[in-house]
Write a protein that holds these residues in place. Structure first.
Motif, PDB file in Angstrom:
ATOM      1  N   PRO A   1       0.822  -1.215   0.000  1.00 54.14           N
ATOM      2  CA  PRO A   1       0.000   0.000   0.000  1.00 54.14           C
ATOM      3  C   PRO A   1       0.852   1.260   0.000  1.00 54.14           C
ATOM      4  O   PRO A   1       2.009   1.239   0.402  1.00 54.14           O
ATOM      5  CB  PRO A   1      -0.814  -0.101   1.296  1.00 54.14           C
ATOM      6  CG  PRO A   1      -0.133  -1.134   2.105  1.00 54.14           C
ATOM      7  CD  PRO A   1       0.593  -2.036   1.173  1.00 54.14           C
ATOM      8  N   LYS A   2       0.237   2.351  -0.428  1.00 56.99           N
ATOM      9  CA  LYS A   2       0.979   3.596  -0.598  1.00 56.99           C
ATOM     10  C   LYS A   2       1.626   4.067   0.701  1.00 56.99           C
ATOM     11  O   LYS A   2       2.782   4.472   0.736  1.00 56.99           O
ATOM     12  CB  LYS A   2       0.029   4.675  -1.128  1.00 56.99           C
ATOM     13  CG  LYS A   2       0.770   5.888  -1.637  1.00 56.99           C
ATOM     14  CD  LYS A   2      -0.164   6.846  -2.342  1.00 56.99           C
ATOM     15  CE  LYS A   2       0.597   8.096  -2.757  1.00 56.99           C
ATOM     16  NZ  LYS A   2      -0.254   9.118  -3.308  1.00 56.99           N
ATOM     17  N   TRP A   3       0.877   3.986   1.812  1.00 56.48           N
ATOM     18  CA  TRP A   3       1.431   4.465   3.081  1.00 56.48           C
ATOM     19  C   TRP A   3       2.666   3.664   3.460  1.00 56.48           C
ATOM     20  O   TRP A   3       3.619   4.199   4.022  1.00 56.48           O
ATOM     21  CB  TRP A   3       0.381   4.427   4.197  1.00 56.48           C
ATOM     22  CG  TRP A   3      -0.094   3.027   4.564  1.00 56.48           C
ATOM     23  CD1 TRP A   3      -1.219   2.419   4.108  1.00 56.48           C
ATOM     24  CD2 TRP A   3       0.551   2.101   5.434  1.00 56.48           C
ATOM     25  NE1 TRP A   3      -1.313   1.157   4.634  1.00 56.48           N
ATOM     26  CE2 TRP A   3      -0.245   0.935   5.457  1.00 56.48           C
ATOM     27  CE3 TRP A   3       1.716   2.130   6.199  1.00 56.48           C
ATOM     28  CZ2 TRP A   3       0.079  -0.192   6.208  1.00 56.48           C
ATOM     29  CZ3 TRP A   3       2.049   1.002   6.952  1.00 56.48           C
ATOM     30  CH2 TRP A   3       1.237  -0.141   6.951  1.00 56.48           C
ATOM     31  N   ALA A   4       2.678   2.387   3.116  1.00 57.35           N
ATOM     32  CA  ALA A   4       3.823   1.546   3.476  1.00 57.35           C
ATOM     33  C   ALA A   4       5.035   1.926   2.629  1.00 57.35           C
ATOM     34  O   ALA A   4       6.173   1.873   3.098  1.00 57.35           O
ATOM     35  CB  ALA A   4       3.483   0.072   3.282  1.00 57.35           C
ATOM     36  N   ARG A   5       4.781   2.342   1.374  1.00 57.48           N
ATOM     37  CA  ARG A   5       5.897   2.768   0.528  1.00 57.48           C
ATOM     38  C   ARG A   5       6.421   4.112   0.989  1.00 57.48           C
ATOM     39  O   ARG A   5       7.568   4.458   0.783  1.00 57.48           O
ATOM     40  CB  ARG A   5       5.444   2.841  -0.929  1.00 57.48           C
ATOM     41  CG  ARG A   5       5.605   1.503  -1.643  1.00 57.48           C
ATOM     42  CD  ARG A   5       5.260   1.625  -3.096  1.00 57.48           C
ATOM     43  NE  ARG A   5       3.816   1.491  -3.306  1.00 57.48           N
ATOM     44  CZ  ARG A   5       3.126   2.247  -4.147  1.00 57.48           C
ATOM     45  NH1 ARG A   5       3.728   3.189  -4.831  1.00 57.48           N
ATOM     46  NH2 ARG A   5       1.838   2.055  -4.288  1.00 57.48           N
ATOM     47  N   GLN A   6       5.536   4.874   1.640  1.00 54.29           N
ATOM     48  CA  GLN A   6       5.954   6.215   2.058  1.00 54.29           C
ATOM     49  C   GLN A   6       6.498   6.242   3.478  1.00 54.29           C
ATOM     50  O   GLN A   6       6.604   7.286   4.101  1.00 54.29           O
ATOM     51  CB  GLN A   6       4.782   7.180   1.900  1.00 54.29           C
ATOM     52  CG  GLN A   6       4.496   7.415   0.422  1.00 54.29           C
ATOM     53  CD  GLN A   6       3.423   8.436   0.178  1.00 54.29           C
ATOM     54  OE1 GLN A   6       2.622   8.712   1.058  1.00 54.29           O
ATOM     55  NE2 GLN A   6       3.392   8.983  -1.026  1.00 54.29           N
TER      56      GLN A   6
END
Lengths: 538, 304
Positions: free
Chosen positions: A488-493
């Protein structure tokens, strides 16, 4: 005779286990957990045949081949065959890094600190320390291999079979082990731990580039690259054990070579003779910064050259990647020449966006290393000499931090420049330099945040400085595999690198850059404050 | 003792590492032109004290000043006029000895001079070898040469001769005496008591993080006992009953004994002995080693 050579190996093995126990456990749990978690998630991501066909199409593109190896899965694609293609090269990289780190620390590391001298003075065989390290590495790799196999058995990927599961597990174990044994061999040739590390990574980097070039241009030739053997397992299809056998044989050869050299050489010496130093300091050696550069000049040039070569290797396949007409001659008529050029260029840009991550991590490694050297030099007592002179804490901290920051920028620039130069040479309508400059500008601020964070650890909690490596590693994992494993995006960020939005496919976002730079300044201020007020190590 | 302003002044210095009180009460001063011996058992806090003086560690209490300036606040200004040689010299492994000497000099704004060359020759150091290949003694020589060719006012030596051969040790002592003659101050921490005895004007004994005694060796001798070996015509049976006499051992019959006597009772004891008609007498003043033993083996207070 032989018995006396390996006397007390058992005790040394136990001693190694006590010394490295926690480190080994973290690697084992970390790698096996990561591998199993991704495997378990795979069915959810690539559960349907449509999803499988789409990803297969992506993996067949030269760009993906250069990252993950030749795509050999046959129709109909299964979750298991896709998993085997996507995961082995990445996991092999991790296994090899682990083996190099542990092998260097256990051999030359112990020799540099003088621990080995103490050990050898007892009734311990001449080859016992080497053998104990070899046993440690062998068990470690074997156990991780078993955990990988067991993880796959548990995950029950559609299309998997027991033989394939164990083949992947053992294949990864063997490739890690091979580089472990190779490092033992190199440890006899080099004279210090840092030289051994550099030699090992040079060979590893060289094989990575070699396998990439052969994969894209002539997959058969990959058989000549030991690192490429891991791609030849053909798991869940023909289930080939030959690569594993090759790795074991070559690894054994390395171990025997290491033993022969270790038997011959003096303690503390290598095959590369140390040069005589200067009689007087040169005029340029005059303060903490020049002192640091003087110490690091060899390492830094190796990183710059290595990064440039890696970039150039990627750039050299841009013509193969950016030629849609090659794979489909009809497309030229369909699109028309100018539209085709535009489409080709977009593909190359997409590829650059993916590769940038590799170059960024390659540039981050020396930068973080230099930042953490501030603590290791302190703990070795070397800095005490410096602080007894009229040199302030701030000055020393600023030297290390400054050199780390500049290193990050220059190594990345070398990689991007190498890519540009090679791409320019091979492409008929090359991508312009501005595009590459955008990549450099987009990633640099995010990298600086990570270097500054390492500096904060150094200034406030030097004990926890290795967290900086964990964060870098996570950044690599989340960006290299992130999209493919549907992170998920939050995990990449969770790292600032995750905020850089696929430059150069998308435009460079200056607002991200500004907050990254602002955060960097803030963190550096915090770091220098902490470093000036804390006690230095005893 | 000189009544000038002290070069170094430490009062009630304290340092804690977590719950461990490394220094509980350190108090001493060093005056210009003085060589101060700093002795104490391993782990007593000598190096911790020195590291506070260098601004590497921050004290938890008390004050320490060098040249009248706080050692933590003004470390850079102080170091401009200070030279330091640690007991365990760690150097940049891939620099040569010659490069390191020059670098350390430059960092203090000094130059490589003819004196530096003379010192390199005198200590017989090969300056072209990389630091990683030096033995402990050679690493110490690098630091010593850099320190002796620095034009400082205050020198700190922390067990500087622990790896040197006797010839180089001799050379070290000559160099320190030259510094003293030039009016410089020296703090010398050492376990080699003969060295301390020979060179130091005053001595501070540290134990368990506290200074237990400071003064000249002569002062300290007054605090302790002289060993006497005596032979007389008349019987010495009653010597043991005299105040201040300890550890009497009978050498041969009643007329030849040896014992230790407290400094303040010496006159009374000597009068008694001469009344017994002396045949032979030798008196040995207490060595530093005796002093050392006496302070170190005393009961240990709780430090926690």
């Amino acid at each position: 005779m032989l018995k006396s050579l390996v006397a007390r190996t058992g005790i040394l093995c136990r001693l190694n286990l006590k010394r490295d126990g926690l480190k080994l456990l973290i690697w084992m749990v970390g790698l096996a957990g990561l591998f199993t978690a991704i495997a378990a998630k795979f069915e959810g991501i690539y559960g349907t045949q449509t999803a499988l066909n789409t990803i297969a199409k992506t993996l067949k593109t030269p760009a993906m081949v250069s990252l993950f190896g030749e795509f050999t899965a046959k129709m109909p694609y299964t979750t298991a065959t896709i998993f085997a293609t996507e995961m082995v090269v990445f996991m092999a990289i991790m296994m090899i890094i682990m083996n190099i780190m542990i092998a260097v620390a256990a051999t030359r590391g112990e020799e540099d600190t003088g621990v080995l001298e103490l050990v050898r003075a007892h009734t311990v065989g001449r080859l016992a320390p080497l053998l104990a390290t070899a046993i440690e590495l062998t068990s470690l790799n074997f156990i991780i291999g078993l955990l990988f196999g067991a993880g796959l058995q548990l995950a029950q990927l559609p299309g998997a079979n027991t033989t394939g599961n164990w083949l992947i597990g053992m294949g990864l174990a063997a490739s890690g082990w091979l580089f472990g044994m190779l490092t033992l061999c190199l440890a006899q040739i080099a004279t210090t731990a840092s030289e051994t590390t550099m030699l090992s990574y040079a060979i590893f980097g060289g094989s990575y580039v070699a396998r990439m070039v052969t994969d894209v241009q002539h997959p058969k030739l990959t058989w000549w690259v030991p690192f490429g053997w891991i791609e030849k397992l053909d798991a869940y299809q023909t289930n080939r054990w030959l690569p594993v056998v090759c790795m074991l044989l070559l690894g054994l050869g390395c171990l025997i070579g290491a033993a022969l050299m270790s038997y011959q050489r003096d303690l503390g010496a290598g095959l590369i003779a140390p040069k005589q130093g200067r009689l007087r300091a040169s005029a340029s050696l005059m303060g903490p910064t020049t002192l640091l550069l003087r110490q690091l000049r060899g390492t830094l040039s190796a990183w710059v050259i290595g990064s440039a070569v890696l970039g150039a290797a990627y750039g050299s396949i841009f013509n193969t990647i950016g030629d849609l007409a090659k794979s489909n001659p009809m497309i030229k008529q369909l699109l028309g020449t100018s539209a085709l050029v535009a489409a080709n260029r977009l593909i190359v840009k997409q590829f650059i966006a993916v590769l940038a991550i590799v170059l960024v991590v390659v540039a981050l490694i020396p930068a973080i290393q230099i930042m953490l050297k501030l603590v290791s030099d302190e703990q070795k007592g070397i800095l005490h000499q410096l602080y007894a002179t009229a040199t302030s804490r701030w000055h020393v901290w600023a030297s290390y931090t400054g050199v780390a920051v500049v290193t990050a920028g220059i190594v990345l620039l070398a990689g991007v420049g190498g890519m540009y130069a090679a791409g320019h040479a091979v492409m008929t309508t090359p991508v312009v330099w501005t595009t590459y400059r955008q990549v450099w500008l987009a990633y640099l601020p995010a990298m600086l945040v990570m270097v500054a964070a390492a500096s904060v650890l150094v200034g406030w909690v030097p004990k926890w400085r290795y967290l900086a490596w964990g964060w870098t590693f996570y950044g690599f994992l989340s960006l290299y595999l992130g999209r493919l494993i549907d992170l998920p995006k939050w995990a990449r960020q969770l790292t600032p690198l995750g905020f850089v939005n696929q430059v150069p496919v998308h435009a460079l976002d200056w607002s991200t850059n500004w907050w990254c730079l602002g955060l960097t300044v803030l963190l550096l201020g915090l770091a220098s404050w902490g470093y000036r007020r804390r006690d230095l190590a005893q | 003792m000189t009544q000038a302003t002290p070069v170094l002044k430490i009062s009630h210095l304290q340092k804690r590492f977590g719950k461990f009180n490394a220094l509980t009460d350190i108090d001493f001063a060093i005056y210009p032109g003085e060589v101060f011996g700093f002795i104490g058992p391993n782990g007593a806090g000598k190096s911790t004290t020195i590291r506070i003086l260098l601004g590497l560690l921050k004290a938890n209490g008390g004050t320490a000043t060098i040249f009248g300036q706080d050692v933590w606040q003004h470390s850079v200004a102080i170091h401009q006029r200070l030279a330091y040689v640690p007991g365990d010299v760690n150097l940049w492994p891939n620099l040569s000895g010659g490069e390191i000497i020059d670098l350390l000099l430059k960092l203090n704004g000094d130059q490589h001079t003819a004196k530096t060359d003379a010192l390199i020759k005198a200590f017989s150091l090969d300056p072209r070898k990389k630091a990683r290949t030096y033995s402990k003694g050679n690493r110490q020589k690098v630091a010593l040469i850099a320190a002796f060719s620095t034009d400082a006012d205050f020198y700190i030596f922390d067990e500087p001769t622990s790896g040197l051969d006797p010839l180089n040790e001799q050379l070290f002592q000559t160099q320190v005496l030259q510094l003293k003659q030039a009016g410089k101050s020296v703090l010398l921490s050492s376990h080699i008591l003969s060295e301390v005895e020979k060179m130091c004007d005053r001595i501070g004994i540290i134990r368990e993080g506290t200074i237990v005694e400071t003064g000249t060796l002569a002062d300290m001798r007054h605090l302790t006992r002289t060993t006497i070996d005596v032979q007389t015509v008349q019987s010495l049976a009653h010597v043991a009953e005299l105040p201040g006499v300890h550890g009497l051992t009978v050498k041969a019959g009643q007329n030849h004994v040896s014992f230790a006597v407290d400094a303040d009772q010496l006159t009374a004891v000597m009068q008694y002995l001469s009344a017994q008609q002396l045949v032979a007498i030798t008196s040995t003043p207490p060595t530093l080693e005796d002093l050392f033993m006496r302070y170190y083996t005393a009961a240990t207070p709780d430090r926690k």
